[in-house]
Design an enzyme around this catalytic site. Structure first.
Site, PDB file in Angstrom:
ATOM      1  N   SER A  94      62.395   9.630 -44.859  1.00 50.55           N
ATOM      2  CA  SER A  94      61.146   9.361 -43.680  1.00 50.55           C
ATOM      3  C   SER A  94      60.577   8.104 -44.186  1.00 50.55           C
ATOM      4  O   SER A  94      61.377   7.252 -42.613  1.00 50.55           O
ATOM      5  CB  SER A  94      60.128  10.029 -45.041  1.00 50.55           C
ATOM      6  OG  SER A  94      59.615  10.525 -44.467  1.00 50.55           O
TER       7      SER A  94
ATOM      8  N   HIS B 171      62.278  19.037 -46.280  1.00 57.70           N
ATOM      9  CA  HIS B 171      62.244  17.686 -46.465  1.00 57.70           C
ATOM     10  C   HIS B 171      62.337  16.236 -47.431  1.00 57.70           C
ATOM     11  O   HIS B 171      62.668  15.587 -47.634  1.00 57.70           O
ATOM     12  CB  HIS B 171      60.747  16.995 -45.990  1.00 57.70           C
ATOM     13  CG  HIS B 171      60.313  15.586 -45.166  1.00 57.70           C
ATOM     14  ND1 HIS B 171      60.838  14.805 -44.489  1.00 57.70           N
ATOM     15  CD2 HIS B 171      59.400  14.815 -45.728  1.00 57.70           C
ATOM     16  CE1 HIS B 171      60.933  13.950 -44.065  1.00 57.70           C
ATOM     17  NE2 HIS B 171      59.890  13.554 -45.135  1.00 57.70           N
TER      18      HIS B 171
ATOM     19  N   ASP C  29      62.752  21.464 -41.288  1.00 62.78           N
ATOM     20  CA  ASP C  29      62.512  20.169 -42.061  1.00 62.78           C
ATOM     21  C   ASP C  29      60.763  19.159 -41.017  1.00 62.78           C
ATOM     22  O   ASP C  29      61.783  18.404 -39.548  1.00 62.78           O
ATOM     23  CB  ASP C  29      63.050  18.730 -42.194  1.00 62.78           C
ATOM     24  CG  ASP C  29      62.901  17.051 -42.689  1.00 62.78           C
ATOM     25  OD1 ASP C  29      61.033  17.703 -42.261  1.00 62.78           O
ATOM     26  OD2 ASP C  29      62.928  16.805 -43.288  1.00 62.78           O
TER      27      ASP C  29
END
Length: 212
Positions: free
Chosen positions: A115, A194, A182
């Site tokens: 991320s 995610h 995602d």
């Protein structure tokens, strides 16, 4: 920038474009055969990241023992909505790799970013998409980076991917994980996607080991 890109960047990756002072040099660790350098996601628990970083490291360590030793370095950066976070992380990652490489001439590195942490790794290998840290891993150390892996990388939303041919010097030893649905990397609507990347730890470990 679209609303989706702005939202994903603000919530999961912070912002960029702020000048910041260079971080203090990171401390070198033990000279293992391979070191996993992990940048966690936004607000992800655990210093290396319980969702991704810790699981990839633990899987690699189990698979490599007893013939090869494995250590873990957790990139030191806010991993929050701090606007300067990605740049701080990039500086820490690059400083650590440079110092560690000097202290341990035979050690190889595997870079992992999840991320917002994927932004940190992207910047460190030269795929600049968020943050203004004017530093990358030196070309003299490129051969020491065995593999680069990112999970739920927000750089997709600005059209960048570490596996694109010639995108960086590491494109042919890079692995990009983006789960279907995602919203951060795949323009989808499934937030749970995610959070699913721990399930890729075995595949990721095998990829990295294959590149050592």
């Amino acid at each position: 920038m679209s609303t989706r890109i702005a939202t994903a960047s603000a919530i999961l990756a912070g912002g960029g474009g702020l000048a910041i002072a260079a971080a203090a040099p990171a401390q070198a660790a033990e000279c293992t055969t391979v070191e996993v350098v992990s940048a966690r996601g936004t607000f992800e628990p655990g210093t290396a990241g319980l969702i991704v970083g810790d699981q990839v490291f633990n899987t690699m360590k189990r698979k490599l023992q007893p013939l090869r030793s494995t250590s873990l370095y957790s990139v030191k950066y806010p991993a929050s909505i701090d606007l300067s976070g990605p740049s701080k992380g990039t500086i820490d990652l690059v400083n650590h790799v440079k110092q560690q490489a000097q202290s341990c001439p035979n050690q190889k590195f595997v870079l992992v970013g999840y991320s917002q942490g994927a932004f940190v790794v992207d910047n460190a290998i030269g795929l600049k998409s968020l943050g203004d840290a004017k530093t990358t891993i030196p070309s003299a150390l490129e051969s020491r980076i065995a593999a680069v892996m990112v999970f739920g990388d927000p750089s997709h939303l600005v059209g960048k991917n570490i596996t694109a041919p010639l995108s960086t010097p590491y494109w042919n030893r890079a692995k990009d994980f983006c789960a279907a649905g995602d919203p951060v990397c795949g323009n989808g609507f499934n937030v749970l996607a995610h959070l699913s990347y721990g399930g890729n730890a075995n595949e990721a470990a095998d990829f990295a080991i294959g590149k050592l």
